[in-house]
Design a protein around this motif. Structure first.
Motif, PDB file in Angstrom:
ATOM      1  N   VAL A  86       0.749  -1.141   0.115  1.00  0.00           N
ATOM      2  CA  VAL A  86      -0.045   0.131  -0.078  1.00  0.00           C
ATOM      3  C   VAL A  86       0.786   1.057   0.174  1.00  0.00           C
ATOM      4  CG1 VAL A  86      -1.743   1.164   1.378  1.00  0.00           C
ATOM      5  CG2 VAL A  86      -2.112  -1.234   0.726  1.00  0.00           C
ATOM      6  N   ARG A 129      -3.193   6.669   2.396  1.00  0.00           N
ATOM      7  CA  ARG A 129      -2.741   5.412   2.858  1.00  0.00           C
ATOM      8  C   ARG A 129      -3.831   4.991   3.742  1.00  0.00           C
ATOM      9  NH1 ARG A 129       0.002   3.394   7.253  1.00  0.00           N
ATOM     10  NH2 ARG A 129       1.474   1.870   6.876  1.00  0.00           N
ATOM     11  N   LEU A 172      -5.978   1.480   2.782  1.00  0.00           N
ATOM     12  CA  LEU A 172      -5.877   0.364   3.647  1.00  0.00           C
ATOM     13  C   LEU A 172      -7.297   0.312   4.293  1.00  0.00           C
ATOM     14  CD1 LEU A 172      -2.656   1.026   6.102  1.00  0.00           C
ATOM     15  CD2 LEU A 172      -2.990  -0.993   4.623  1.00  0.00           C
TER      16      LEU A 172
END
Ligand code: ADP
Ligand code: MG
Length: 257
Positions: free
Chosen positions: A198, A245, A249
């Motif tokens: 990621v 991010r 996620l």
């Protein structure tokens, strides 16, 4: 003006295995812009590799359309180069490192220009000192870098990469991430890049698409709002980076449930 390089319209891909036919991807709608850096993430088996293979001309949609420069295509279009995940098999064992990089450009580029391109590609991936070795003597990470060097020597308009930095140590990986963004900025290439990391996706991409499900489809996309020139330390401390991010996620975990 149509600026998309690839366009998928309600694309379905059905593959045949010993156990019968299987719909691997369904309802894929995707426009990939010129000079875009697109990352694809998603759980294992969601069809990322298959989608990349379709863009590379290695498999065809069974419904809908996959277009390159507005047209359907059959086989790899000129200027579109794929870096496969299976780097070991992509190399010719009887050729040296240098010979493997030369492979794609021998017929089209001659003399000093060819040698200069090979040198530049080898230097970019840090393989110049190993240019006379044979692939069997290289580590997995070096073999992967060799395949990348061969792709770069071709100076492709479109680079399709399947987890290309997966076997690299952290330092080499960060360096190549930055090189790849630099190469894209200087050559204007379009890059489609699969990763399961990621952080790597957010750092590299102009846009990240998330695949999920079986058959796989695109369930989400994000555009990290980052400065064009990235920095391994400063960029990763930016609120926009952390936000992208976090969102990615969350969606990745949500999609896996
Ligand atoms: N040649 C093939 N024939 C039949 N099924 C395949 C083939 N290649 C991949 N698959 C199946 O398609 C699905 C997606 O695979 P893949 O595109 O490799 O996903 P990912 O790269 O996201 O892990 C998997 O279930 C896999 O088993
Ligand atoms: Mg894959």
């Amino acid at each position: 003006m149509n600026t998309s390089v690839f366009r998928c319209e309600a694309a379905e891909i059905r593959l045949t295995a010993a156990t019968g036919d299987k719909v691997v991807l369904q309802g894929i709608d995707l426009d990939i812009g010129r000079q875009e850096f697109l990352c694809m993430v998603g759980g294992s088996g969601t069809g990322k590799t298959t989608l990349l293979r379709a863009l590379g001309g290695f498999c065809a949609p069974t419904r809908g359309a996959v277009l390159y420069e507005g047209r359907p295509f059959d086989g790899p279009p000129e200027g579109v180069v794929t870096v496969f995940q299976d780097y070991g098999n992509a190399l010719l064992p009887w050729r040296t490192v240098r010979g493997n990089v030369a492979l794609g450009i021998e017929a089209s580029v001659s003399g000093a220009e060819r040698e200069a391109r090979i040198d530049a590609a080898l230097a970019l991936v840090g393989l110049k000192p190993a240019e006379s070795e044979y692939p069997a003597k290289l580590s997995g990470g070096m073999q992967q870098r060799l395949q990348i060097a061969r792709a770069l020597a071709l100076q492709p308009r479109v680079l399709l990469m399947d987890e290309p930095f997966g076997a690299l140590d952290a330092m080499t990986k960060s360096r190549l991430q930055d090189e790849l963004r630099n190469i894209q900025a200087s050559t204007g290439a379009t890059i489609v890049f699969i990763t399961h990391d990621v952080d790597e996706a957010v750092y590299l991409a102009d846009r990240v698409v998330l695949l999920a499900g079986s058959p796989g489809c695109i369930v989400s996309e994000i555009r990290p709002d980052l400065p064009a020139v990235r920095n391994q330390i400063a960029t990763k401390e930016m609120p926009a980076y952390l936000h992208a991010r976090h969102t990615l996620l969350e969606r990745l975990h949500g999609a896996a449930r």
